[in-house]
Design an enzyme around this catalytic site. Structure first.
Site, PDB file in Angstrom:
ATOM      1  N   GLU A  76      15.953  46.694  -8.944  1.00 20.33           N
ATOM      2  CA  GLU A  76      17.242  46.065  -9.207  1.00 20.33           C
ATOM      3  C   GLU A  76      18.309  46.486  -8.207  1.00 20.33           C
ATOM      4  O   GLU A  76      18.232  47.556  -7.608  1.00 20.33           O
ATOM      5  CB  GLU A  76      17.713  46.447 -10.626  1.00 20.33           C
ATOM      6  CG  GLU A  76      16.700  46.060 -11.680  1.00 20.33           C
ATOM      7  CD  GLU A  76      17.062  46.476 -13.104  1.00 20.33           C
ATOM      8  OE1 GLU A  76      16.512  45.875 -14.025  1.00 20.33           O
ATOM      9  OE2 GLU A  76      17.873  47.392 -13.292  1.00 20.33           O
TER      10      GLU A  76
ATOM     11  N   CYS B 100      25.115  48.366  -4.981  1.00 20.81           N
ATOM     12  CA  CYS B 100      24.340  49.556  -5.324  1.00 20.81           C
ATOM     13  C   CYS B 100      22.874  49.149  -5.193  1.00 20.81           C
ATOM     14  O   CYS B 100      22.415  48.237  -5.886  1.00 20.81           O
ATOM     15  CB  CYS B 100      24.683  49.954  -6.764  1.00 20.81           C
ATOM     16  SG  CYS B 100      23.693  51.320  -7.382  1.00 20.81           S
TER      17      CYS B 100
ATOM     18  N   CYS C 219      11.266  55.973 -10.045  1.00 20.72           N
ATOM     19  CA  CYS C 219      11.724  57.233  -9.444  1.00 20.72           C
ATOM     20  C   CYS C 219      10.824  58.355  -9.932  1.00 20.72           C
ATOM     21  O   CYS C 219      10.370  58.340 -11.075  1.00 20.72           O
ATOM     22  CB  CYS C 219      13.167  57.518  -9.854  1.00 20.72           C
ATOM     23  SG  CYS C 219      13.880  58.979  -9.028  1.00 20.72           S
TER      24      CYS C 219
ATOM     25  N   CYS D 275      14.608  62.953 -14.182  1.00 20.57           N
ATOM     26  CA  CYS D 275      15.795  63.446 -14.887  1.00 20.57           C
ATOM     27  C   CYS D 275      15.816  62.819 -16.295  1.00 20.57           C
ATOM     28  O   CYS D 275      15.749  61.594 -16.424  1.00 20.57           O
ATOM     29  CB  CYS D 275      17.064  63.092 -14.115  1.00 20.57           C
ATOM     30  SG  CYS D 275      17.053  63.722 -12.419  1.00 20.57           S
TER      31      CYS D 275
ATOM     32  N   CYS E 121      18.195  59.780 -17.404  1.00 20.18           N
ATOM     33  CA  CYS E 121      18.224  58.576 -16.571  1.00 20.18           C
ATOM     34  C   CYS E 121      17.065  57.652 -16.938  1.00 20.18           C
ATOM     35  O   CYS E 121      15.913  58.092 -16.995  1.00 20.18           O
ATOM     36  CB  CYS E 121      18.126  58.978 -15.097  1.00 20.18           C
ATOM     37  SG  CYS E 121      17.987  57.578 -13.969  1.00 20.18           S
TER      38      CYS E 121
ATOM     39  N   CYS F  83      25.216  53.330 -13.992  1.00 20.77           N
ATOM     40  CA  CYS F  83      24.479  54.473 -13.460  1.00 20.77           C
ATOM     41  C   CYS F  83      23.418  54.930 -14.444  1.00 20.77           C
ATOM     42  O   CYS F  83      23.715  55.174 -15.608  1.00 20.77           O
ATOM     43  CB  CYS F  83      25.411  55.666 -13.235  1.00 20.77           C
ATOM     44  SG  CYS F  83      26.743  55.369 -12.111  1.00 20.77           S
TER      45      CYS F  83
HETATM   46  N1  SAH Z   1      18.153  59.729  -7.162  1.00 21.36           N
HETATM   47  C1  SAH Z   1      19.488  59.670  -6.621  1.00 21.36           C
HETATM   48  C2  SAH Z   1      20.022  58.287  -6.679  1.00 21.36           C
HETATM   49  C3  SAH Z   1      20.350  57.792  -8.072  1.00 21.36           C
HETATM   50  S1  SAH Z   1      22.051  57.646  -8.081  1.00 21.36           S
HETATM   51  C4  SAH Z   1      20.368  60.668  -7.336  1.00 21.36           C
HETATM   52  O1  SAH Z   1      19.942  61.198  -8.350  1.00 21.36           O
HETATM   53  O2  SAH Z   1      21.436  60.976  -6.849  1.00 21.36           O
HETATM   54  C5  SAH Z   1      22.452  57.421  -9.669  1.00 21.36           C
HETATM   55  C6  SAH Z   1      23.474  58.425 -10.165  1.00 21.36           C
HETATM   56  O3  SAH Z   1      23.643  58.146 -11.548  1.00 21.36           O
HETATM   57  C7  SAH Z   1      22.966  59.860 -10.063  1.00 21.36           C
HETATM   58  O4  SAH Z   1      24.025  60.753  -9.884  1.00 21.36           O
HETATM   59  C8  SAH Z   1      22.370  60.030 -11.418  1.00 21.36           C
HETATM   60  O5  SAH Z   1      22.197  61.381 -11.775  1.00 21.36           O
HETATM   61  C9  SAH Z   1      23.372  59.324 -12.286  1.00 21.36           C
HETATM   62  N2  SAH Z   1      22.853  58.974 -13.594  1.00 21.36           N
HETATM   63  C10 SAH Z   1      21.566  58.849 -13.952  1.00 21.36           C
HETATM   64  N3  SAH Z   1      21.463  58.533 -15.249  1.00 21.36           N
HETATM   65  C11 SAH Z   1      22.721  58.438 -15.723  1.00 21.36           C
HETATM   66  C12 SAH Z   1      23.257  58.115 -16.995  1.00 21.36           C
HETATM   67  N4  SAH Z   1      22.478  57.823 -18.018  1.00 21.36           N
HETATM   68  N5  SAH Z   1      24.604  58.092 -17.110  1.00 21.36           N
HETATM   69  C13 SAH Z   1      25.393  58.372 -16.055  1.00 21.36           C
HETATM   70  N6  SAH Z   1      24.938  58.681 -14.837  1.00 21.36           N
HETATM   71  C14 SAH Z   1      23.610  58.723 -14.677  1.00 21.36           C
END
Ligand code: SAH
Length: 362
Positions: A106, A119, A126, A130, A133, A354
């Protein structure tokens, strides 16, 4: 369910070669393989990056007789839009793409008064696992090719031009995937995006976001590209970060911050630190203090904290912090001399915010 950390993408065939995979030398070689004069390479790049055309049949300066062979060799259709969903009165739009092998991923276009941001995804799925996420819960399907990354950018630029009379100004690698785990292809995509013979978008307007693969951050600094680095920290102490960002078991906070400092010094650019604020998990006043203290110590003025109110994901009990807790968190981080703002959450209703990108088939 506990996910495994995966650094190496499963060995799946990448899509066929596309013009956007190639640098100027590669374009020249490809054109000569087709038996065309060298100047055609520049012409194709101009059509693709300048005019955003990916169908040689529409390239009017290309002789009709060679259009089909150019299309076969350099312009396979890599992405098909399977869905487009919007919210925020059309200011946030999520595209769901299907690649030639059926893989889905996406990208999200966000319109603001003074900028238009896309974005984009660097991987399908991935491997960083985490737990807060949605993408991390599905695991890694495969790396995206350079052209699959670049095509997301072109599609956004076309849409902004044709629908909004607008221009794409910013690109963030904050969609699905860990960009630094697909390093070479992401780097090539950044080059295509920023080169004058590419889209010509300023490197400052490109943000690469990472969980903190310290050696790759240093390597990226040495490329001297000048793109903005975002570090997804989410906790100021290793005990908590080990659970929120599992890669912390390999590179601790101190190592990630050292690498970020190296990046900031090499590029002169402020590093963004992302911190998803999760109610009763990482939002305590003492953690705000520790975050401010550590960031000020490691990066001085070369850091900005982006707090992201947690976006809920399916199957998780976690939620965003209450607003008063958030305000106190911001106040404390700032009290340490660290600039800190709360990111507006776009696209929650369409699972485009995000951490919500999961490319579910709908
Ligand atoms: N893998 C990279 C790129 C993903 S960016 C990274 O982790 O930086 C997406 C951003 O959104 C990252 O900072 C991630 O930690 C954050 N993110 C992931 N899940 C989220 C959620 N449920 N709510 C808010 N931010 C989140």
């Amino acid at each position: 369910m506990k996910q495994q950390l995966v650094f190496e993408a499963p060995r799946r065939a990448l899509p066929p070669r596309h013009l956007a995979d190639l640098d100027a030398t590669g374009r020249a070689a490809a054109v000569s393989e087709l038996g065309l004069p060298a100047f055609r390479a520049k012409q194709l790049a101009h059509q693709y990056y300048g005019r955003l055309i990916a169908d040689p049949q529409q390239m009017t300066d290309l002789p009709a007789a060679v259009r089909a062979s150019v299309a076969d060799a350099l312009f396979p259709t890599l992405l098909t839009a399977t869905r487009e969903i919007e919210c925020d009165a059309g200011q946030t739009r999520k595209m769901v793409w299907r690649a030639v092998d059926g893989t889905s991923f996406e990208s999200v276009v966000m319109r603001y008064p003074r900028r238009n941001t896309v974005c984009i995804s660097s991987q399908a799925g991935c491997g960083m696992a985490c737990p807060f996420c949605a993408t991390g819960q599905g695991g890694l399907t495969r790396n995206l090719s350079t052209a699959e990354i670049v095509e997301q950018v072109r599609a956004a630029a076309v849409e902004l031009r044709d629908r909004d009379h607008g221009r794409l100004s910013n690109i963030v690698f904050m969609g699905m995937g860990e960009p630094l785990a697909n390093y070479n292809r992401v780097l090539a995509a950044v080059r295509r995006i920023t080169e004058p013979t590419g889209f010509g978008i300023s490197a400052r307007a490109v943000t690469v976001s990472t969980v903190g693969l310290a050696p790759a951050i240093r390597k990226l600094a040495d490329e001297r590209l000048g793109v903005t680095l975002a570090l997804s920290l989410h906790a100021p102490d290793d005990e908590l970060r080990d659970t929120l960002v599992p890669v912390n078991n390999r590179w601790k906070i101190a190592e990630a911050l050292d690498a970020a400092r190296y990046y900031a010094e090499a590029t002169g650019r402020r590093v963004s630190v992302e911190y998803a604020l999760i109610r009763d998990v990482n939002d305590q006043p003492w953690r705000a203090d520790l975050l401010g203290k550590r960031l000020h110590g490691a990066l001085g003025p070369l850091v900005h904290v982006n707090l992201i109110p947690l976006n809920p994901t399916p199957g998780s009990d976690w939620d965003a912090s209450p607003k008063p807790v958030e305000r106190e968190f911001v106040r404390r981080v700032r009290a340490h001399g660290v600039s800190c703002t709360v990111r507006d959450t776009r696209g929650r209703e369409i699972a485009a915010a995000c951490g919500q990108l999961a490319a579910e088939e709908g």
